[in-house]
Design a protein around this motif. Structure first.
Motif, PDB file in Angstrom:
ATOM      1  N   GLN A 116      12.596  87.858  25.026  1.00  0.00           N
ATOM      2  CA  GLN A 116      12.777  89.267  25.388  1.00  0.00           C
ATOM      3  C   GLN A 116      12.803  90.116  24.122  1.00  0.00           C
ATOM      4  N   ILE A 117      12.048  91.211  24.157  1.00  0.00           N
ATOM      5  CA  ILE A 117      12.009  92.113  23.013  1.00  0.00           C
ATOM      6  C   ILE A 117      12.380  93.516  23.477  1.00  0.00           C
ATOM      7  N   ALA A 118      12.994  94.227  22.594  1.00  0.00           N
ATOM      8  CA  ALA A 118      13.351  95.614  22.889  1.00  0.00           C
ATOM      9  C   ALA A 118      12.313  96.503  22.229  1.00  0.00           C
ATOM     10  N   ILE A 119      11.425  97.043  23.060  1.00  0.00           N
ATOM     11  CA  ILE A 119      10.333  97.834  22.530  1.00  0.00           C
ATOM     12  C   ILE A 119       9.762  98.700  23.666  1.00  0.00           C
ATOM     13  N   ALA A 120       9.183  99.815  23.322  1.00  0.00           N
ATOM     14  CA  ALA A 120       8.549 100.652  24.347  1.00  0.00           C
ATOM     15  C   ALA A 120       7.175 100.093  24.657  1.00  0.00           C
ATOM     16  N   ALA A 121       6.890  99.887  25.948  1.00  0.00           N
ATOM     17  CA  ALA A 121       5.602  99.316  26.340  1.00  0.00           C
ATOM     18  C   ALA A 121       5.180  99.867  27.686  1.00  0.00           C
ATOM     19  N   ASN A 122       3.878  99.930  27.880  1.00  0.00           N
ATOM     20  CA  ASN A 122       3.281 100.369  29.138  1.00  0.00           C
ATOM     21  C   ASN A 122       2.254  99.343  29.575  1.00  0.00           C
ATOM     22  N   PRO A 123       1.701  99.484  30.802  1.00  0.00           N
ATOM     23  CA  PRO A 123       0.786  98.454  31.306  1.00  0.00           C
ATOM     24  C   PRO A 123      -0.351  98.112  30.356  1.00  0.00           C
ATOM     25  N   GLY A 124      -0.918  99.068  29.665  1.00  0.00           N
ATOM     26  CA  GLY A 124      -2.032  98.767  28.761  1.00  0.00           C
ATOM     27  C   GLY A 124      -1.646  97.926  27.575  1.00  0.00           C
ATOM     28  N   ASN A 125      -0.320  97.769  27.347  1.00  0.00           N
ATOM     29  CA  ASN A 125       0.140  96.933  26.243  1.00  0.00           C
ATOM     30  C   ASN A 125       0.060  95.448  26.553  1.00  0.00           C
ATOM     31  N   SER A 126      -0.120  95.075  27.808  1.00  0.00           N
ATOM     32  CA  SER A 126      -0.227  93.650  28.151  1.00  0.00           C
ATOM     33  C   SER A 126      -1.334  92.999  27.326  1.00  0.00           C
ATOM     34  N   GLY A 127      -1.018  91.876  26.706  1.00  0.00           N
ATOM     35  CA  GLY A 127      -1.984  91.175  25.865  1.00  0.00           C
ATOM     36  C   GLY A 127      -1.894  91.558  24.400  1.00  0.00           C
ATOM     37  N   SER A 128      -0.969  92.452  24.056  1.00  0.00           N
ATOM     38  CA  SER A 128      -0.829  92.854  22.647  1.00  0.00           C
ATOM     39  C   SER A 128      -0.139  91.752  21.848  1.00  0.00           C
ATOM     40  N   PRO A 129      -0.460  91.649  20.574  1.00  0.00           N
ATOM     41  CA  PRO A 129       0.258  90.688  19.731  1.00  0.00           C
ATOM     42  C   PRO A 129       1.639  91.241  19.375  1.00  0.00           C
ATOM     43  N   VAL A 130       2.622  90.359  19.300  1.00  0.00           N
ATOM     44  CA  VAL A 130       3.957  90.745  18.821  1.00  0.00           C
ATOM     45  C   VAL A 130       4.135  90.082  17.463  1.00  0.00           C
ATOM     46  N   LEU A 131       4.368  90.870  16.438  1.00  0.00           N
ATOM     47  CA  LEU A 131       4.423  90.354  15.069  1.00  0.00           C
ATOM     48  C   LEU A 131       5.790  90.635  14.441  1.00  0.00           C
ATOM     49  N   ASN A 132       6.162  89.760  13.501  1.00  0.00           N
ATOM     50  CA  ASN A 132       7.436  89.971  12.804  1.00  0.00           C
ATOM     51  C   ASN A 132       7.211  90.746  11.507  1.00  0.00           C
ATOM     52  N   LYS A 133       8.262  90.821  10.709  1.00  0.00           N
ATOM     53  CA  LYS A 133       8.179  91.648   9.496  1.00  0.00           C
ATOM     54  C   LYS A 133       7.155  91.119   8.487  1.00  0.00           C
ATOM     55  N   ASN A 134       6.818  89.820   8.553  1.00  0.00           N
ATOM     56  CA  ASN A 134       5.829  89.231   7.643  1.00  0.00           C
ATOM     57  C   ASN A 134       4.402  89.308   8.188  1.00  0.00           C
ATOM     58  N   GLY A 135       4.244  89.961   9.353  1.00  0.00           N
ATOM     59  CA  GLY A 135       2.922  90.052   9.942  1.00  0.00           C
ATOM     60  C   GLY A 135       2.481  88.767  10.605  1.00  0.00           C
ATOM     61  N   GLU A 136       3.427  87.939  11.024  1.00  0.00           N
ATOM     62  CA  GLU A 136       3.110  86.689  11.727  1.00  0.00           C
ATOM     63  C   GLU A 136       3.240  86.923  13.236  1.00  0.00           C
ATOM     64  N   VAL A 137       2.321  86.354  14.009  1.00  0.00           N
ATOM     65  CA  VAL A 137       2.357  86.514  15.460  1.00  0.00           C
ATOM     66  C   VAL A 137       3.458  85.617  16.018  1.00  0.00           C
ATOM     67  N   ILE A 138       4.397  86.238  16.706  1.00  0.00           N
ATOM     68  CA  ILE A 138       5.475  85.436  17.313  1.00  0.00           C
ATOM     69  C   ILE A 138       5.314  85.371  18.830  1.00  0.00           C
ATOM     70  N   GLY A 139       4.422  86.214  19.395  1.00  0.00           N
ATOM     71  CA  GLY A 139       4.285  86.165  20.843  1.00  0.00           C
ATOM     72  C   GLY A 139       3.147  87.022  21.354  1.00  0.00           C
TER      73      GLY A 139
END
Length: 364
Positions: free
Chosen positions: A274-297
């Motif tokens: 679970q992440i706390a972030i603003a998102a809308n339907p078009g965001n589905s499929g977006s990469p979630v990255l950490n502070k180092n620019g690594e994909v975490i989800g």
């Protein structure tokens, strides 16, 4: 200038009565106006014929006077003729001479006409016909090209795609990851980069249970990439770690940032976090990255009853999906996860580097 004045000007030109500057102006007028030029030619011919007629009459009169004089002095024997008979007599006697003179006049007129015809611009009918054929061929080719362009546009007309989401490249050869629900029941799929370029794509793998799909861009216009700037994090992510995502909730790519609020998803689901972030339907499929620019989800769903509560599939399941694809279809054996690194770059530099690798996904 009316016609009478024009004829007067033509006559003065032919007779050489124009002043030098007036003559220069008139000759330029002839070059610019074919009708004036034709009027000069026709009037020259007319004056020539008038002069010929006058000379012919003068010649007949001279013959008559000479004949009468010789006859009266008994140098030649001739019956005195008068009135019409006199004219007939003279005609019969000298008609050969007159005929020769008339022939000369006729030849002169024909020669003059021939010169006019030679000097006048020719209409090369064969060349005109060939040019007409070429124009018709160009017109047919143009229509065929328009039809082909319209056919292509109809295939990828953005207006014909009614829903979609986001996807991101995991291999420079054109492999993208998105959610299964983004491409659910898709007949056609296109992906659009941040420059607005559209590419046709196909679904090569899907796992409804994990809501993961893999697309492959199949479009000659897509040139591919030798490398991808980010990689996938292999270890777990700490709670409260800053994260960010980039996606297409609208036509422009949108950046959003938040933090990891839970290592599990809805009702303790271990497949997602679970992440706390603003998102809308078009965001589905977006990469979630950490502070180092690594994909975490992979951003998947959001909880509609709570603002800012979003779930993302753990990145390790993306890796497993790729391995399953390679096992099930050997044509994808060359697919590899990216190994780039953006560690040490500030957020703005990271975003600038990865935005070209994130695509809007559209389906119909």
């Amino acid at each position: 200038m009316d016609e009478v004045k024009m004829i007067e000007a033509v006559e003065r030109y032919i007779r050489g009565e124009m002043k030098p500057d007036e003559r220069v102006y008139f000759e330029q007028l002839r070059k610019d106006n074919p009708e004036v030029d034709q009027m000069v030619v026709a009037h020259t011919l007319f004056l020539h014929e008038v002069n010929e007629l006058a000379e012919r009459k003068e010649f007949k009169s001279t013959l008559q006077d000479v004949h009468t004089d010789l006859s009266m002095r008994n140098v030649i024997h001739s019956t005195t003729a008068a009135g019409r008979s006199k004219v007939v007599y003279l005609w019969n006697r000298y008609k050969r001479v007159v005929a020769v003179a008339a022939s000369i006049a006729g030849v002169t007129a024909l020669t003059f006409s021939a010169l006019v015809w030679v000097i006048s611009p020719k209409q090369d009918s064969e060349r005109l016909q060939a040019l007409d054929r070429k124009i018709n061929q160009v017109s047919r080719d143009n229509n065929a090209q328009k039809a082909e362009i319209n056919k292509i546009k109809s295939k990828i007309d953005p207006a014909s795609f009614t829903s979609g989401g986001t996807g991101f490249l995991v291999d420079g050869k054109g492999y993208l990851v998105t959610n299964k629900h983004v491409v659910h029941n898709a007949r056609n799929i296109v992906v659009q980069n941040t420059k607005g370029q559209l590419f046709k794509a196909i679904l090569v793998y899907n796992d409804p249970s994990k809501d993961i799909a893999i697309l492959k861009i199949e479009d000659d216009a897509f040139k591919g990439y030798n490398s991808i700037p980010f990689n996938f994090k292999k270890s777990s992510t700490d709670l409260a770690e800053p994260i960010y995502t980039m996606g297409f909730p609208r036509d422009q790519i949108v950046y959003g940032e938040g933090y990891l609020s839970s290592k599990t998803g809805y009702q303790g689901d271990t497949l997602s976090c679970q992440i706390a972030i603003a998102a809308n339907p078009g965001n589905s499929g977006s990469p979630v990255l950490n502070k180092n620019g690594e994909v975490i989800g992979l951003l998947s769903t959001r909880q509609t009853a709570a603002e800012g509560v979003v779930f993302a599939i753990h990145s390790k399941y993306i890796g497993k999906a790729i391995e399953e694809l390679k096992k099930s279809d050997t044509t994808h054996q060359g697919l590899k996860l990216p190994t780039g690194s953006m560690k040490g770059l500030d957020r703005t530099e990271q975003v600038r580097k990865i935005e070209d690798f994130i695509f809007m996904v559209k389906i119909n």
